[in-house]
Scaffold this active site. Structure first.
Site, PDB file in Angstrom:
ATOM      1  N   CYS A   2       0.838  -1.207   0.000  1.00  0.00           N
ATOM      2  CA  CYS A   2       0.000   0.000   0.000  1.00  0.00           C
ATOM      3  C   CYS A   2       0.872   1.257   0.000  1.00  0.00           C
ATOM      4  O   CYS A   2       2.002   1.244   0.432  1.00  0.00           O
ATOM      5  CB  CYS A   2      -0.881   0.026   1.246  1.00  0.00           C
ATOM      6  SG  CYS A   2      -1.854  -1.460   1.430  1.00  0.00           S
ATOM      7  N   ARG A  27       4.447   0.694  -6.167  1.00  0.00           N
ATOM      8  CA  ARG A  27       4.381  -0.200  -4.999  1.00  0.00           C
ATOM      9  C   ARG A  27       3.330  -1.293  -5.191  1.00  0.00           C
ATOM     10  O   ARG A  27       3.206  -2.191  -4.378  1.00  0.00           O
ATOM     11  CB  ARG A  27       4.086   0.601  -3.726  1.00  0.00           C
ATOM     12  CG  ARG A  27       5.158   1.616  -3.377  1.00  0.00           C
ATOM     13  CD  ARG A  27       4.685   2.594  -2.302  1.00  0.00           C
ATOM     14  NE  ARG A  27       4.426   1.935  -1.038  1.00  0.00           N
ATOM     15  CZ  ARG A  27       5.382   1.652  -0.134  1.00  0.00           C
ATOM     16  NH1 ARG A  27       6.621   1.982  -0.404  1.00  0.00           N
ATOM     17  NH2 ARG A  27       5.096   1.059   0.995  1.00  0.00           N
ATOM     18  N   TRP A  74      -2.972  -2.468  -1.591  1.00  0.00           N
ATOM     19  CA  TRP A  74      -2.562  -3.780  -2.124  1.00  0.00           C
ATOM     20  C   TRP A  74      -3.189  -4.779  -1.175  1.00  0.00           C
ATOM     21  O   TRP A  74      -2.748  -4.936  -0.035  1.00  0.00           O
ATOM     22  CB  TRP A  74      -1.036  -3.871  -2.128  1.00  0.00           C
ATOM     23  CG  TRP A  74      -0.466  -5.033  -2.911  1.00  0.00           C
ATOM     24  CD1 TRP A  74      -0.561  -5.255  -4.250  1.00  0.00           C
ATOM     25  CD2 TRP A  74       0.295  -6.134  -2.398  1.00  0.00           C
ATOM     26  NE1 TRP A  74       0.089  -6.403  -4.597  1.00  0.00           N
ATOM     27  CE2 TRP A  74       0.619  -6.967  -3.491  1.00  0.00           C
ATOM     28  CE3 TRP A  74       0.730  -6.490  -1.137  1.00  0.00           C
ATOM     29  CZ2 TRP A  74       1.373  -8.144  -3.357  1.00  0.00           C
ATOM     30  CZ3 TRP A  74       1.488  -7.655  -0.999  1.00  0.00           C
ATOM     31  CH2 TRP A  74       1.784  -8.467  -2.101  1.00  0.00           C
ATOM     32  N   ASN A  98      -1.129   1.020   5.968  1.00  0.00           N
ATOM     33  CA  ASN A  98      -0.329   0.043   5.239  1.00  0.00           C
ATOM     34  C   ASN A  98       0.231  -0.918   6.269  1.00  0.00           C
ATOM     35  O   ASN A  98       0.870  -0.516   7.232  1.00  0.00           O
ATOM     36  CB  ASN A  98       0.821   0.730   4.479  1.00  0.00           C
ATOM     37  CG  ASN A  98       1.741  -0.303   3.797  1.00  0.00           C
ATOM     38  OD1 ASN A  98       1.291  -1.412   3.497  1.00  0.00           O
ATOM     39  ND2 ASN A  98       2.989   0.054   3.598  1.00  0.00           N
ATOM     40  N   GLY A  99      -0.041  -2.209   6.076  1.00  0.00           N
ATOM     41  CA  GLY A  99       0.486  -3.215   7.010  1.00  0.00           C
ATOM     42  C   GLY A  99      -0.572  -4.274   7.251  1.00  0.00           C
ATOM     43  O   GLY A  99      -1.574  -4.346   6.558  1.00  0.00           O
ATOM     44  N   GLU A 483      19.102 -15.372 -11.465  1.00  0.00           N
ATOM     45  CA  GLU A 483      18.650 -13.980 -11.619  1.00  0.00           C
ATOM     46  C   GLU A 483      18.075 -13.746 -13.016  1.00  0.00           C
ATOM     47  O   GLU A 483      17.046 -13.093 -13.173  1.00  0.00           O
ATOM     48  CB  GLU A 483      19.811 -13.031 -11.334  1.00  0.00           C
ATOM     49  CG  GLU A 483      19.523 -11.562 -11.561  1.00  0.00           C
ATOM     50  CD  GLU A 483      18.395 -11.005 -10.699  1.00  0.00           C
ATOM     51  OE1 GLU A 483      17.937 -11.701  -9.777  1.00  0.00           O
ATOM     52  OE2 GLU A 483      17.932  -9.884 -10.990  1.00  0.00           O
ATOM     53  N   LYS A 487      14.237 -12.503 -13.635  1.00  0.00           N
ATOM     54  CA  LYS A 487      13.926 -11.306 -14.432  1.00  0.00           C
ATOM     55  C   LYS A 487      12.917 -11.640 -15.527  1.00  0.00           C
ATOM     56  O   LYS A 487      11.933 -10.957 -15.721  1.00  0.00           O
ATOM     57  CB  LYS A 487      15.204 -10.744 -15.050  1.00  0.00           C
ATOM     58  CG  LYS A 487      16.130 -10.029 -14.092  1.00  0.00           C
ATOM     59  CD  LYS A 487      15.678  -8.655 -13.693  1.00  0.00           C
ATOM     60  CE  LYS A 487      14.966  -8.523 -12.399  1.00  0.00           C
ATOM     61  NZ  LYS A 487      15.447  -9.062 -11.160  1.00  0.00           N
ATOM     62  N   GLU A 490       9.306 -12.755 -14.090  1.00  0.00           N
ATOM     63  CA  GLU A 490       8.502 -11.799 -13.312  1.00  0.00           C
ATOM     64  C   GLU A 490       7.991 -10.642 -14.169  1.00  0.00           C
ATOM     65  O   GLU A 490       7.019  -9.985 -13.800  1.00  0.00           O
ATOM     66  CB  GLU A 490       9.269 -11.272 -12.114  1.00  0.00           C
ATOM     67  CG  GLU A 490      10.425 -10.356 -12.417  1.00  0.00           C
ATOM     68  CD  GLU A 490      11.034  -9.779 -11.134  1.00  0.00           C
ATOM     69  OE1 GLU A 490      10.323  -9.616 -10.142  1.00  0.00           O
ATOM     70  OE2 GLU A 490      12.241  -9.498 -11.147  1.00  0.00           O
ATOM     71  N   HIS A 506      20.558 -34.169 -14.103  1.00  0.00           N
ATOM     72  CA  HIS A 506      19.830 -34.901 -13.042  1.00  0.00           C
ATOM     73  C   HIS A 506      18.339 -34.619 -13.087  1.00  0.00           C
ATOM     74  O   HIS A 506      17.653 -34.761 -12.078  1.00  0.00           O
ATOM     75  CB  HIS A 506      20.410 -34.538 -11.671  1.00  0.00           C
ATOM     76  CG  HIS A 506      21.854 -34.907 -11.533  1.00  0.00           C
ATOM     77  ND1 HIS A 506      22.295 -36.199 -11.389  1.00  0.00           N
ATOM     78  CD2 HIS A 506      22.967 -34.139 -11.615  1.00  0.00           C
ATOM     79  CE1 HIS A 506      23.617 -36.214 -11.337  1.00  0.00           C
ATOM     80  NE2 HIS A 506      24.054 -34.983 -11.469  1.00  0.00           N
ATOM     81  N   LYS A 608       6.686  -3.746  -5.307  1.00  0.00           N
ATOM     82  CA  LYS A 608       8.101  -3.368  -5.284  1.00  0.00           C
ATOM     83  C   LYS A 608       8.738  -3.724  -3.954  1.00  0.00           C
ATOM     84  O   LYS A 608       9.861  -4.162  -3.888  1.00  0.00           O
ATOM     85  CB  LYS A 608       8.259  -1.859  -5.538  1.00  0.00           C
ATOM     86  CG  LYS A 608       9.712  -1.391  -5.517  1.00  0.00           C
ATOM     87  CD  LYS A 608      10.551  -2.089  -6.562  1.00  0.00           C
ATOM     88  CE  LYS A 608      12.010  -1.712  -6.488  1.00  0.00           C
ATOM     89  NZ  LYS A 608      12.846  -2.556  -7.391  1.00  0.00           N
TER      90      LYS A 608
HETATM   91  C1  AGP Z   1      13.369  -8.616  -7.885  1.00  0.00           C
HETATM   92  O1  AGP Z   1      13.313  -8.332  -9.281  1.00  0.00           O
HETATM   93  C2  AGP Z   1      12.020  -8.756  -7.264  1.00  0.00           C
HETATM   94  N1  AGP Z   1      11.211  -7.631  -7.507  1.00  0.00           N
HETATM   95  C3  AGP Z   1      12.050  -9.205  -5.816  1.00  0.00           C
HETATM   96  O2  AGP Z   1      12.503 -10.528  -5.838  1.00  0.00           O
HETATM   97  C4  AGP Z   1      12.949  -8.401  -4.817  1.00  0.00           C
HETATM   98  O3  AGP Z   1      14.303  -8.590  -5.145  1.00  0.00           O
HETATM   99  C5  AGP Z   1      12.699  -8.972  -3.402  1.00  0.00           C
HETATM  100  O4  AGP Z   1      11.345  -8.736  -3.064  1.00  0.00           O
HETATM  101  C6  AGP Z   1      13.613  -8.356  -2.336  1.00  0.00           C
HETATM  102  O5  AGP Z   1      13.381  -6.975  -2.247  1.00  0.00           O
HETATM  103  P1  AGP Z   1      14.418  -6.084  -1.377  1.00  0.00           P
HETATM  104  O6  AGP Z   1      15.748  -6.166  -2.056  1.00  0.00           O
HETATM  105  O7  AGP Z   1      13.843  -4.703  -1.383  1.00  0.00           O
HETATM  106  O8  AGP Z   1      14.470  -6.677   0.002  1.00  0.00           O
END
Ligand code: AGP
Length: 613
Positions: A2, A27, A74, A98-99, A483, A487, A490, A506, A608
């Protein structure tokens, strides 16, 4: 997560709030709303979906005021709809939150027994009822009443609220979820994050857990839950508003991929001296920790930051010969980890607000470990829960998919590894000088990688409709395979899996056929390069389509391996290769997603900063 914004000042509150919420869209959210005080009551506007809907409602039914609160939701409790959208109103109180309130069911039952009615399915609504109840009992001191109500809550909250009996007062509080107070010229803001208010002011106060703030026309005061005054430092944010904008790029993510050379320069600047091979410990955030006392490292993180932690393990174990354990923030605290004062626990987090990583750091504190954070946001929660902070200076990362945060985390871990190697005598001065000289060269090599963007887009165009990708890497480049896969999946919503190349036989090798692109990261400077080439041959034998990222040319590969696409990156010292290999993997994911037309900066279902467990 949020987004919250509150405003008190001479401007039209609705305009300031709407603009601020737009700057918090990254966010992630599913509904939005705002409330202002008007003629002794509240004017509330809420809408499900994107902010454009709320904007249309305000155009049809405008409200003008100088005090207001706004929210992008959210959903965590209750469906994403207008009824559950914030602000929530109870009697004289309107609140945005938010929370997650973990004991909201018990509190809701108690309030219902008190005869209170509820209009939503949310946990947040009970906050309005609790504070309204406390104010109706005694409103001599607004913060004292808020404190009594909030002391009943278990869980996390960042909140802004209005009391229509005090039409010139903005109230706010935080526990675990981030909240800042912005200090303008004759105007005040509260917000979840800096970009929401940066066009108005760069002077902020970061609230800490269990702190409340009351803002009036003449100023503000901060107290704890027991209404005791808390002195706070005013920080100046160095980001310009334009930095938080797209700067002409189609997406924040593309801008941030291209900002990486600058971000790495800013992250290493002033922290090393190549001519002597020294890395400056006090700039590494080790603070009071004498690095020589550390016998073991544990690095905890989530997502992309966890991939950086895996690279950090290789760097620190190979260069400093220190044992390093890496764990996911969401797993760590549930396995009763073994920690003590000789362990350095490092929490890596771009946002500094990831609940799982924060919880892991708190587990470290509870068990007596020394604690360091590697973080990109000044004053964020994780930075105030560790003894030392090694800030990455990537600037605001708005795109949900993390890019420049990742490469600057790798730069920070590289400096830490060299520093520890110097303290422990596991690297000679000559070796450290050579390494640091190469670090200084890196940004130029990163620019060369970025020059490959157009060619990578043409590769992306050929692969954009495939259904499954496999990413392979060995050793130091195995985390890069993870990674690269993260990328792609997501932001393009294509299934992609990262795997250690040696492990493919394996199981995953069963996936490979002519429809499955296999992206292989292989550095000629790696001791396992030839084995990686053998893995490519295994893929080719099953008609897998090879996309190879490497720092050596075709002559180093077996001539009979049909490589569909070879992406060359410049050579550097082996331990710095992840920083260069990351860029083509980011660009491949970006271009595939952009060509597929997905919401690159705000991918579906993602946020985010994941500030809830
Ligand atoms: C990365 O592309 C993602 N959006 C997600 O995995 C992110 O890295 C993860 O939520 C950790 O976030 P932070 O580095 O702010 O703790």
């Amino acid at each position: 997560m949020c987004g919250i914004i509150g405003y008190l000042g001479p401007q039209d509150a609705s305009e300031v709030i709407l603009d601020g919420l737009k700057r918090l869209e990254y966010r992630g959210y599913d509904s939005a709303g705002l409330a202002v005080i008007k003629d002794g009551g509240f004017e509330v506007r809420r809408a499900e979906g994107k902010l454009q809907k709320l904007e249309a409602i305000l155009r049809d039914n405008p409200v003008r005021a100088h005090l207001g609160i706004g929210h992008t939701r959210w959903a965590t409790h209750g469906r994403p709809n207008e009824t559950n959208a914030h602000p929530h109103v109870s009697g004289r109180v309107a609140v945005v939150h938010n929370g997650i309130i973990e004991n909201f069911s018990a509190l809701k039952a108690e309030l219902a027994a008190d005869g209170r009615d509820f209009s939503s399915e949310t946990d947040s609504e009970i906050i309005a009822h609790l504070i309204d109840r406390e104010l109706s009992r005694n409103d001599d001191d607004l913060l004292a009443a808020m404190g009594r109500a909030l002391a009943l809550l278990e869980g996390s909250f960042a909140l802004a609220l209005l009391d229509h009996r005090h039409p010139d007062t903005l109230l706010a509080a935080r526990k675990e979820s981030p909240l800042i107070l912005g200090l303008g010229e004759g105007e005040f803001f509260v917000a979840s994050d800096v970009p929401a208010i940066l066009t108005h002011t760069n002077r902020v106060v970061y609230l800490d857990d269990d702190e409340l703030v009351e803002v009036g026309p003449d100023g503000y005061r901060v107290t704890d839950l027991a209404a005791r005054p808390v002195p706070k430092e005013v920080q100046t944010i160095s980001w310009s508003p334009v930095m938080a904008e797209k700067a002409g790029y189609k997406h924040f993510m593309l801008k941030e991929i291209f900002e990486q050379p600058r971000a790495v320069i800013d992250t290493i600047r002033g922290r090393l001296r190549a001519e002597t091979g020294d890395v400056f410990p006090d700039d590494l955030g080790l603070g009071k920790m004498a690095s020589g006392e550390i016998e073991r490292l544990v690095i905890v993180a989530c997502g992309t930051s966890w991939h950086a932690a895996l690279v950090g393990k290789f760097l620190i174990e190979e260069l400093a010969r220190l044992p390093v354990e890496v764990d996911l923030g969401s797993e760590f605290r549930y396995r009763n980890p073994i920690l003590d004062e000789r362990t350095l626990l490092i929490g890596i987090s771009q946002s500094g607000e990831t609940a799982d990583t924060l919880a892991a750091v708190r587990e470290g504190r509870a068990k007596g470990a020394r604690r360091l954070s590697i973080c990109n946001v000044v004053g964020s929660t994780i930075t105030r829960e560790t003894e030392g902070v090694l800030y990455t200076h990537a600037g605001p990362e708005i795109g949900v998919a993390s890019t420049k945060a990742f490469t600057t985390q790798l730069a920070a871990l590289s400096m830490l590894a060299v520093h520890l190697a110097g303290v422990r005598g596991t690297m000679s001065q000559a070796e450290r000088r050579a390494f640091l000289e190469e670090m200084i060269r890196l940004p130029r090599l990163m620019e060369d990688c970025l020059d490959g963007s157009d060619r990578i887009r043409s590769i992306a165009r050929q692969l954009m409709n495939r259904r499954d990708f496999l990413y392979l890497g060995r050793g130091l480049l195995y985390p890069l395979a993870l990674e690269g896969a993260l990328k792609l999946k997501e932001i393009s919503y294509i299934h992609a899996e990262g795997y250690p190349a040696g492990e493919m036989k394996h199981g995953p090798i069963a996936l490979i056929d002519e429809d499955v692109p296999v992206v292989v990261a292989a550095s000629g400077s790696s001791p396992t390069f030839d084995k990686a080439v053998s893995n490519m041959a295994e893929v080719a034998a099953r008609q897998g389509e090879l996309v190879v990222v490497s720092d050596v040319g075709p002559d180093r590969f077996f001539s009979d391996i049909p490589i569909s696409h070879l992406i060359i990156v410049p050579e550097t010292v082996f331990h710095l290769t992840p920083i260069l290999f990351a860029i083509p993997l980011q660009l491949l994911a970006y271009h595939v997603a952009d060509l597929r037309g997905t919401d690159v900066d705000q991918p579906r279902n993602l946020a985010k900063s994941v500030t809830v467990e």
